[in-house]
Design an enzyme around this catalytic site. Structure first.
Site, short mmCIF file in Angstrom:
data_model
loop_
_atom_site.label_atom_id
_atom_site.label_comp_id
_atom_site.label_asym_id
_atom_site.label_seq_id
_atom_site.Cartn_x
_atom_site.Cartn_y
_atom_site.Cartn_z
N ASN A 89 0.84 -1.17 -0.05
CA ASN A 89 -0.06 0.03 0.03
C ASN A 89 0.89 1.27 0.01
O ASN A 89 1.98 1.16 0.01
CB ASN A 89 -0.94 0.05 1.17
CG ASN A 89 -0.14 -0.29 2.56
OD1 ASN A 89 0.62 0.93 2.85
ND2 ASN A 89 -0.20 -1.35 3.23
N CYS A 133 0.43 2.58 13.81
CA CYS A 133 0.25 3.39 12.73
C CYS A 133 0.52 2.79 11.51
O CYS A 133 0.12 3.27 10.42
CB CYS A 133 1.08 4.72 13.04
SG CYS A 133 0.80 6.12 12.00
N ALA A 134 0.94 1.62 11.45
CA ALA A 134 1.35 0.91 10.21
C ALA A 134 0.07 0.63 9.63
O ALA A 134 -1.01 0.46 10.25
CB ALA A 134 1.92 -0.24 10.65
O1 PMT Z 1 2.47 6.46 6.49
P1 PMT Z 1 1.84 7.71 5.99
O2 PMT Z 1 2.37 7.80 4.39
O3 PMT Z 1 2.41 8.78 6.64
O4 PMT Z 1 0.34 7.38 6.05
C1 PMT Z 1 -0.18 7.33 7.49
C2 PMT Z 1 -1.36 6.62 7.33
C3 PMT Z 1 -2.50 6.86 6.59
C4 PMT Z 1 -1.05 4.91 6.84
C5 PMT Z 1 -1.56 6.16 8.86
O5 PMT Z 1 -2.15 7.35 9.40
C6 PMT Z 1 -2.72 5.18 9.15
O6 PMT Z 1 -4.00 5.63 8.82
N1 PMT Z 1 -2.57 4.03 9.41
C7 PMT Z 1 -3.49 2.78 9.47
C8 PMT Z 1 -3.98 2.51 8.02
C9 PMT Z 1 -4.96 1.18 8.18
O7 PMT Z 1 -4.37 0.22 7.63
O8 PMT Z 1 -5.84 1.37 8.74
P2 PMT Z 1 -6.88 -0.06 8.89
O9 PMT Z 1 -8.26 0.63 9.02
O10 PMT Z 1 -6.50 -0.89 8.07
O11 PMT Z 1 -6.33 -0.55 10.45
C10 PMT Z 1 -6.74 -0.30 11.37
C11 PMT Z 1 -5.83 -0.31 12.79
O12 PMT Z 1 -5.39 -1.88 12.91
C12 PMT Z 1 -4.51 0.43 12.49
O13 PMT Z 1 -3.94 0.95 13.42
C13 PMT Z 1 -3.50 -0.88 11.82
O14 PMT Z 1 -2.09 -0.53 12.00
C14 PMT Z 1 -4.21 -1.96 12.90
N2 PMT Z 1 -4.03 -3.26 12.17
C15 PMT Z 1 -4.64 -3.47 10.81
C16 PMT Z 1 -4.55 -4.80 10.34
C17 PMT Z 1 -3.81 -5.70 11.00
N3 PMT Z 1 -3.74 -7.08 10.45
N4 PMT Z 1 -3.40 -5.57 12.32
C18 PMT Z 1 -3.26 -4.43 12.56
O15 PMT Z 1 -2.89 -3.88 13.86
#
Ligand code: PMT
Length: 397
Positions: free
Chosen positions: A210, A274-275
């Protein structure tokens, strides 16, 4: 609490019988969280060995302005840039005079001239020398240049005289160094942060990933370090520069990130996810490059384990802050994640607007918790990170 977490300190050791206390000073500075490098003057080397200071500080001891290796890379300038404070303990009358005159005739005086870092001086000498007009004038000159003098104690001296001139105890010296730095509610806290994009292999040359650059996560790491936290950074694919003061651990896939986080989460006070973690990985990753044969290619994807949700389920869980990158029904979806993952905070990123979110320098977010719904207006990721942490500290620390 005053702490030296993330702080780099140069300890200048000059010629005094009390130089035997220098290893203990190094220890006390390290106990408060500092990295210590020692500069030994010619006089200092008469009283304490390079080897003992090197063993304790776990860093090379510096002593020679004309050291060929160091000069190739401008050793005194590098040390001056590296350090957050310079402590001279013990400071002999000769070293104090040298610095007051602004000389650059040895490594220690040259580093001091080349640095803007706080300067602390702990004199140690015979009482008559300490009380002499010349020495006192030199100290006043240094005070007028904002040096901090750690006044010696009174007592029996090595020469048998009784009076002022004994080096202050190492713990007290280390605490005075720590006092030079502002402490915040994050000072001394342990923070684990994930950032960047995970990469899921399809075959040896292709992958699913991504647009995350790691910039938002790095802005949070830099702010946490500035506020005195001790940070573990677990990072995937990023296009930003790492902070050398965090403990940086690279990973590639979501599974690797999961394992790294779980192996390091014990004892952490705060977890910031934040990943951008891939929700799926490829079921049968091919060992050889897949050849096209004119037919459709079907990849079977299997769900990855949710790192954030599993950290939130831990018995002794840290305070957990997740991020939600959303393109539609943003608030509703983020609130759902807050509840389903069981975390304390979700930072909502509306990534439908490409002006902020992934791979850009600015962001606009909403800080969401059970009781809070606070918008943080569009700004640099550096400023947004500071605002996120300010709300977080107010609510949770
Ligand atoms: O890195 P940059 O270019 O500065 O951009 C920042 C960002 C937009 C990537 C960052 O601010 C952000 O929003 N990161 C989370 C993106 C995301 O994947 O969100 P999600 O809705 O898929 O996941 C929700 C949360 O669960 C996140 O905290 C994610 O780290 C966590 N997660 C998701 C999937 C997984 N298998 N394990 C996790 O821990």
């Amino acid at each position: 609490m005053n702490s030296l977490t993330n702080k780099n300190i140069i300890l200048g050791v000059s010629g005094s019988i009390s130089a035997y206390k220098a290893p203990d000073i190094v220890r006390r500075l390290q106990d408060l969280g500092a990295q210590v490098k020692v500069i030994l003057t010619e006089g200092g080397a008469k009283f304490i060995t390079e080897l003992s200071l090197q063993s304790i500080s776990k860093n090379k001891v510096h002593y020679n302005l004309w050291d060929e290796d160091a000069e190739l890379s401008m050793g005194h300038i590098e040390l001056a840039k590296w350090t957050d404070a310079i402590l001279i303990a013990p400071a002999s009358a000769n070293t104090i005079a040298n610095i007051a005159l602004g000389k650059a005739n040895d490594l220690l005086s040259s580093v001091i001239l080349a640095s803007n870092a706080a300067l602390l001086i702990a004199p140690a000498m015979n009482l008559k020398m300490y009380q002499s007009h010349a020495l006192q004038d030199n100290l006043l000159t240094l005070i007028s240049r904002h040096a901090i003098i750690i006044k010696p104690e009174s007592g029996e001296q090595a020469c048998g005289d009784i009076g002022i001139g004994r080096l202050v105890e190492p713990l007290s010296i280390a605490k005075q160094v720590a006092k030079q730095f502002i402490s915040t509610k994050l000072t001394g806290k342990k923070v684990l942060i994930t950032l960047g994009a995970t990469i899921e292999a399809i075959d040896p040359v292709r992958f699913i990933s991504n647009h995350s650059s790691g910039k938002m996560g790095m802005a949070l790491i830099n702010a946490c370090i500035e506020m005195g936290a001790s940070v573990i950074c677990i990072y995937g694919n990023i296009t930003t520069t790492l902070n050398e003061k965090s403990n940086n651990m690279p990973i590639i896939s979501a599974q690797q990130m999961y394992t790294k986080v779980m192996n390091n989460i014990a004892g952490q006070d705060i977890f910031i996810a934040c990943a951008a973690v891939s929700d799926f990985s490829v079921k049968n990753t091919k060992n050889q490059k897949i050849k096209k044969d004119g037919k459709n290619l079907i990849l079977e994807l299997i769900p990855n384990k949710d790192i954030l949700a599993d950290v939130c389920k831990l018995g002794k869980k840290p305070i957990c802050m997740g991020f939600a990158a959303e393109t539609q029904n943003t608030l509703k979806n983020a609130q759902k994640k807050l509840k389903n993952k069981g975390c304390d905070v979700i930072i909502l990123n509306d990534v439908s607007n490409t002006d902020f979110g992934s791979n850009v320098d600015e962001n606009e977010v909403v800080f969401l918790s059970q009781n809070l719904n606070k918008k943080i207006a569009k700004n640099s990721k550096k400023k947004v990170a500071k605002k996120i942490l300010a709300i977080f500290i107010k609510e949770y620390l």
